[in-house]
Design a protein around this motif. Structure first.
Motif, PDB file in Angstrom:
ATOM      1  N   GLN A 126     -11.200   2.081 -18.662  1.00 12.01           N
ATOM      2  CA  GLN A 126     -10.273   2.281 -19.779  1.00 12.01           C
ATOM      3  C   GLN A 126      -8.816   2.238 -19.295  1.00 12.01           C
ATOM      4  O   GLN A 126      -7.955   1.648 -19.956  1.00 12.01           O
ATOM      5  N   VAL A 127      -8.554   2.837 -18.151  1.00 11.79           N
ATOM      6  CA  VAL A 127      -7.200   2.830 -17.589  1.00 11.79           C
ATOM      7  C   VAL A 127      -6.789   1.391 -17.274  1.00 11.79           C
ATOM      8  O   VAL A 127      -5.664   0.962 -17.594  1.00 11.79           O
ATOM      9  N   SER A 128      -7.686   0.610 -16.683  1.00  8.50           N
ATOM     10  CA  SER A 128      -7.388  -0.796 -16.372  1.00  8.50           C
ATOM     11  C   SER A 128      -7.071  -1.582 -17.634  1.00  8.50           C
ATOM     12  O   SER A 128      -6.129  -2.390 -17.669  1.00  8.50           O
ATOM     13  N   GLU A 129      -7.832  -1.358 -18.694  1.00  6.67           N
ATOM     14  CA  GLU A 129      -7.601  -2.056 -19.962  1.00  6.67           C
ATOM     15  C   GLU A 129      -6.259  -1.665 -20.569  1.00  6.67           C
ATOM     16  O   GLU A 129      -5.507  -2.517 -21.060  1.00  6.67           O
ATOM     17  N   ILE A 130      -5.921  -0.396 -20.548  1.00  7.47           N
ATOM     18  CA  ILE A 130      -4.625   0.069 -21.068  1.00  7.47           C
ATOM     19  C   ILE A 130      -3.490  -0.566 -20.287  1.00  7.47           C
ATOM     20  O   ILE A 130      -2.504  -1.046 -20.863  1.00  7.47           O
TER      21      ILE A 130
END
Length: 144
Positions: A126-130
């Motif tokens: 999720q952090v990578s996508e954000i």
């Protein structure tokens, strides 16, 4: 009333015998503390002075019993990395910084960042996508 000295544990024959009743010398050289460990996984040894109870980590008592006083500001570290070991030949003195360096050098430090932290709210994915969306120019409210 007499002053209570909690910094120097008693070394009477009875107290030493009670200490030894909780120790097993193993073939690997460790002297394992057999009593229940404390919440940090270390053995704990207690005594009473004038009705007051005192406790010290068992390996610290062993150091004082076999080697002598622990200088102020010093920790008693384990060369064997076994927190229940009380063998004086497996113990050495060092500062808190020495203890942290020893822990890190032996790979025993678990950083509490990211998903390793029990309070994390986002996965690594999720952090990578954000971050990817932010790099594309999307605003925080849009990403949220």
């Amino acid at each position: 009333m007499a002053e209570v000295d909690s910094t120097t544990p008693p070394f009477s024959a009875a107290t030493i015998a009670r200490f030894w009743s909780k120790v097993r010398k193993d073939p690997d050289g460790c002297w394992r503390w057999l009593d229940k460990p404390n919440s940090d996984g270390y053995g704990a040894f207690g005594w009473n002075v004038l009705g007051r109870q005192f406790r010290v980590k068992a390996h610290r008592y062993s150091w004082m019993l076999h080697i002598g006083p622990i200088p102020e500001g010093q920790c008693v570290l384990h060369s064997c990395d076994n927190p229940i070991c009380v063998a004086p030949h497996h113990l050495f003195l060092g500062t808190r910084a020495d203890n942290n360096h020893d822990r890190d050098a032996k790979g025993r430090h678990v950083p509490l960042g990211g998903e390793r932290n029990g309070s994390h709210r986002l996965s690594k994915a999720q952090v990578s996508e954000i971050r990817r969306l932010a790099a594309e120019g999307l605003s925080a409210p849009t990403i949220a």
